[in-house]
Design a protein around this motif. Structure first.
Motif, mmCIF file in Angstrom:
data_model
loop_
_atom_site.group_PDB
_atom_site.id
_atom_site.type_symbol
_atom_site.label_atom_id
_atom_site.label_comp_id
_atom_site.label_asym_id
_atom_site.label_seq_id
_atom_site.Cartn_x
_atom_site.Cartn_y
_atom_site.Cartn_z
ATOM 1 N N LEU A 196 -8.294 -4.881 5.208
ATOM 2 C CA LEU A 196 -6.672 -5.012 4.865
ATOM 3 C C LEU A 196 -6.570 -5.225 3.365
ATOM 4 O O LEU A 196 -5.783 -4.400 2.460
ATOM 5 C CB LEU A 196 -6.214 -6.219 5.291
ATOM 6 C CG LEU A 196 -4.997 -6.838 5.080
ATOM 7 C CD1 LEU A 196 -3.947 -5.678 5.490
ATOM 8 C CD2 LEU A 196 -4.556 -7.894 5.985
ATOM 9 N N ARG A 197 -7.421 -5.961 2.682
ATOM 10 C CA ARG A 197 -7.235 -6.178 1.162
ATOM 11 C C ARG A 197 -7.337 -4.875 0.494
ATOM 12 O O ARG A 197 -6.654 -4.448 -0.574
ATOM 13 C CB ARG A 197 -8.217 -7.135 0.743
ATOM 14 C CG ARG A 197 -8.361 -7.494 -0.853
ATOM 15 C CD ARG A 197 -9.400 -8.286 -1.214
ATOM 16 N NE ARG A 197 -10.703 -7.635 -1.083
ATOM 17 C CZ ARG A 197 -11.515 -6.507 -1.798
ATOM 18 N NH1 ARG A 197 -10.608 -6.251 -2.769
ATOM 19 N NH2 ARG A 197 -12.440 -6.463 -1.432
ATOM 20 N N LYS A 198 -8.684 -4.085 0.939
ATOM 21 C CA LYS A 198 -8.801 -2.822 0.118
ATOM 22 C C LYS A 198 -7.650 -1.782 0.258
ATOM 23 O O LYS A 198 -7.204 -1.131 -0.634
ATOM 24 C CB LYS A 198 -10.236 -2.335 0.599
ATOM 25 C CG LYS A 198 -11.339 -2.979 0.269
ATOM 26 C CD LYS A 198 -12.676 -2.373 0.763
ATOM 27 C CE LYS A 198 -13.764 -3.366 0.305
ATOM 28 N NZ LYS A 198 -15.269 -2.696 1.105
ATOM 29 N N ALA A 199 -6.975 -1.667 1.375
ATOM 30 C CA ALA A 199 -5.871 -1.057 1.549
ATOM 31 C C ALA A 199 -4.642 -1.201 0.701
ATOM 32 O O ALA A 199 -4.089 -0.498 0.079
ATOM 33 C CB ALA A 199 -5.481 -0.889 3.111
ATOM 34 N N ALA A 206 0.524 2.171 4.306
ATOM 35 C CA ALA A 206 0.307 2.485 5.741
ATOM 36 C C ALA A 206 -1.008 2.004 6.310
ATOM 37 O O ALA A 206 -1.047 1.615 7.345
ATOM 38 C CB ALA A 206 0.507 4.014 6.080
ATOM 39 N N ALA A 207 -2.000 2.224 5.643
ATOM 40 C CA ALA A 207 -3.534 1.914 6.127
ATOM 41 C C ALA A 207 -3.320 0.353 6.221
ATOM 42 O O ALA A 207 -4.176 -0.309 6.960
ATOM 43 C CB ALA A 207 -4.371 2.325 5.053
ATOM 44 N N ALA A 211 -4.264 -2.035 9.381
ATOM 45 C CA ALA A 211 -5.504 -2.852 9.439
ATOM 46 C C ALA A 211 -4.973 -4.311 9.590
ATOM 47 O O ALA A 211 -5.687 -5.281 9.950
ATOM 48 C CB ALA A 211 -6.194 -3.042 8.048
ATOM 49 N N TRP A 212 -3.765 -4.652 9.373
ATOM 50 C CA TRP A 212 -3.162 -6.041 9.447
ATOM 51 C C TRP A 212 -3.745 -6.636 10.765
ATOM 52 O O TRP A 212 -4.121 -7.778 10.936
ATOM 53 C CB TRP A 212 -1.694 -6.109 9.285
ATOM 54 C CG TRP A 212 -1.233 -7.731 9.052
ATOM 55 C CD1 TRP A 212 -1.360 -8.223 7.947
ATOM 56 C CD2 TRP A 212 -0.718 -8.309 10.192
ATOM 57 N NE1 TRP A 212 -0.866 -9.673 8.395
ATOM 58 C CE2 TRP A 212 -0.297 -9.615 9.810
ATOM 59 C CE3 TRP A 212 -0.366 -7.895 11.404
ATOM 60 C CZ2 TRP A 212 0.106 -10.634 10.444
ATOM 61 C CZ3 TRP A 212 0.153 -8.791 12.267
ATOM 62 C CH2 TRP A 212 0.627 -10.228 12.036
ATOM 63 N N LEU A 213 -2.956 -6.141 11.904
ATOM 64 C CA LEU A 213 -3.187 -6.730 13.211
ATOM 65 C C LEU A 213 -4.449 -6.678 13.493
ATOM 66 O O LEU A 213 -5.029 -7.884 14.076
ATOM 67 C CB LEU A 213 -2.308 -5.955 14.272
ATOM 68 C CG LEU A 213 -2.275 -6.404 15.671
ATOM 69 C CD1 LEU A 213 -1.454 -7.768 15.684
ATOM 70 C CD2 LEU A 213 -1.547 -5.448 16.558
ATOM 71 N N GLU A 259 2.111 -10.024 6.146
ATOM 72 C CA GLU A 259 2.887 -9.542 7.037
ATOM 73 C C GLU A 259 4.385 -9.176 6.544
ATOM 74 O O GLU A 259 4.876 -7.852 6.985
ATOM 75 C CB GLU A 259 2.833 -10.165 8.373
ATOM 76 C CG GLU A 259 3.664 -9.599 9.569
ATOM 77 C CD GLU A 259 4.001 -10.840 10.638
ATOM 78 O OE1 GLU A 259 4.306 -10.266 11.728
ATOM 79 O OE2 GLU A 259 3.535 -11.840 10.503
ATOM 80 N N TYR A 260 4.935 -10.274 6.078
ATOM 81 C CA TYR A 260 6.191 -10.296 5.641
ATOM 82 C C TYR A 260 6.486 -9.045 4.708
ATOM 83 O O TYR A 260 7.319 -8.260 4.831
ATOM 84 C CB TYR A 260 6.556 -11.477 5.157
ATOM 85 C CG TYR A 260 8.215 -11.704 4.808
ATOM 86 C CD1 TYR A 260 9.061 -11.907 5.639
ATOM 87 C CD2 TYR A 260 8.460 -11.062 3.363
ATOM 88 C CE1 TYR A 260 10.448 -11.895 5.174
ATOM 89 C CE2 TYR A 260 9.797 -11.372 2.874
ATOM 90 C CZ TYR A 260 10.740 -11.556 3.820
ATOM 91 O OH TYR A 260 11.985 -11.567 3.637
ATOM 92 N N GLY A 261 5.492 -9.011 3.740
ATOM 93 C CA GLY A 261 5.773 -7.973 2.705
ATOM 94 C C GLY A 261 5.684 -6.681 3.231
ATOM 95 O O GLY A 261 6.253 -5.600 2.924
ATOM 96 N N LEU A 262 4.570 -6.351 4.050
ATOM 97 C CA LEU A 262 4.384 -4.973 4.512
ATOM 98 C C LEU A 262 5.467 -4.648 5.563
ATOM 99 O O LEU A 262 5.785 -3.463 5.532
ATOM 100 C CB LEU A 262 2.975 -5.096 5.457
ATOM 101 C CG LEU A 262 1.635 -5.298 4.685
ATOM 102 C CD1 LEU A 262 0.603 -5.553 5.596
ATOM 103 C CD2 LEU A 262 1.382 -3.959 3.894
#
Length: 416
Positions: A196-199, A206-207, A211-213, A259-262
């Motif tokens: 998640l961090r790398k994306a 989008a990636a 990756a978040w969930l 999550e909020y930001g994405l």
């Protein structure tokens, strides 16, 4: 902030700036006491002080007046008989006491009453078959007093629910096994959070959303350990609830901040800091876990608590910050509950005859939740049809109610 009985704030931030998970611990502990080893009947309510042994009362049941005191524990039970009956327990001492009705040979508890104040009477309703029984009086700040053994002729199979209390020694092996499982999940969590961090770092939002969930659900499956995570839990899974600025507060952090930001159109640049801090908090949890020690006394309580919090937060959508994945979280919570039950099962099998019934309800709840996933996407809670929402709430609530028996059976009790 919401705290456990030990004062540890945990969970997803529904208290001021921090967690939500263990705020029910005190309430659940009281529930565990009240249900008294699962389905066992405890004190039913006020009874008349004094009275006559084996007297038939207006409820149609035979009542026996029993004294509770260090010098006369169990005195008054002189005409034992099988069947449903009521003991009117009167505390004649000068301090509060707990009273257990036990099998003196095995230590199995048939019923218990806590907090019996001096000079008061409380009714204890039980179903007894043939066998040997003894009251144990446990005054506050004093040693236990064992009353005389009373024998009832007839078949033991007529007795109501009962179970041998779980000791701290009994809970050590499952606690160690669960700690080892959590260690493996912490390593998995670090790997998926790193993705998640790398994306986010490379600006591929989008990636990052993809990756978040998977990363978040790993953490949600670790539910019974939240109390041991301490401050790390707020850093990893806080929701912003209770913060002055809510979701816009500078102290809002963790999975839900990302999550909020994405899902609210924030730029990759604005999310790099939150994603980096989340990754750092997860790696710190992973690295520090081998030095942590879970309290064995918490294990059974957590088995009930995780789904209770699911009812409070996931099924209401209170923790959703835009992804619409609360039902995925609920499913992960169910997975975590099953894992905890798997390590407790050797203790529960001989103590809880309702375990197959619990398993069937967990299976039913799982099927219900899985029915809200289509083509890899979860239905947001606020888009559920009324009938579906009612069915889901009923299934999770019933499973949660049955899990309270696990909390009760694993509650450590005084025996001396």
């Amino acid at each position: 902030m919401p705290t456990s009985a030990a004062g540890t704030g945990t969970g997803s931030g529904e208290g001021p700036a921090v967690g939500r998970r263990i705020w029910v611990a005190v309430a659940v502990t009281a529930t565990a006491t009240a249900v008294a080893l699962g389905a066992l009947l405890t004190a039913e309510g006020p009874g008349a002080a004094g009275g006559h042994p084996a007297a038939t009362a207006s409820d149609g049941l035979r009542h026996t007046a029993v004294e509770v005191s260090p010098g006369s524990c169990g005195r008054g039970w002189t005409r034992p008989h099988p069947g449903t009956q009521v003991f009117d327990l009167t505390n004649t001492s000068n301090g509060p006491a707990e009273v257990d009705l036990t099998d003196p040979r095995t230590g199995a508890v048939y019923a218990e009453t806590e907090g019996l104040a001096p000079g008061t009477t409380r009714a204890m309703r039980v179903v007894l078959g043939g066998g040997s029984y003894s009251f144990i009086c446990l005054p506050d700040d004093a040693d236990a007093v064992h009353g005389p053994t009373v024998h009832i002729a007839g078949a033991a199979r007529g007795s109501g629910p009962h179970a041998v209390p779980v000791t701290e020694h009994d809970l050590v092996p499952p606690t160690l096994a669960y700690q080892k499982w959590i260690g493996a999940r912490a390593a998995e969590l670090a790997r998926k959070t790193g993705v998640l961090r790398k994306a986010v770092d490379r600006g591929d939002l989008a990636a990052a959303r993809a990756a978040w969930l998977p990363a978040h659900l790993v953490y949600e499956r670790m539910g019974a350990a939240y109390g041991t995570f301490g401050d790390a839990d707020a850093a990893i899974n806080g929701t912003g609830a209770g913060l002055p600025g809510g979701s816009h507060d500078p102290d809002f952090q963790g999975f839900h901040r990302v999550e909020y930001g994405l899902w609210h159109g924030e730029s990759a640049a604005s999310l790099r800091g939150p994603a980096d801090r989340l990754d750092a908090a997860v790696r710190a949890l992973r690295d520090g876990w081998p030095q942590q020690r879970m309290d064995p006394a918490d294990l059974g309580l957590r088995a009930h608590e995780v789904l209770e919090n699911t009812v409070q937060f996931e099924l209401t959508g209170r923790t959703d910050r835009g992804s619409g994945t609360s039902l995925a979280t609920a499913r992960a919570n169910l997975d975590g509950t099953r894992e905890l039950l798997s390590v407790l099962r050797p203790l529960l099998t001989s103590r809880d005859p309702g375990l197959p019934h619990l398993d069937s309800w967990l299976d039913r709840t799982q099927r219900t939740l899985d029915g809200f996933r289509h083509d890899g996407r979860w239905t947001p809670v606020d888009r559920l049809k009324t009938a579906d929402r009612e069915r889901l709430n009923a299934d999770v609530s019933q499973a949660t109610e049955l899990l309270s028996q696990v909390a009760a059976l694993c509650d450590l009790r005084r025996t001396s």
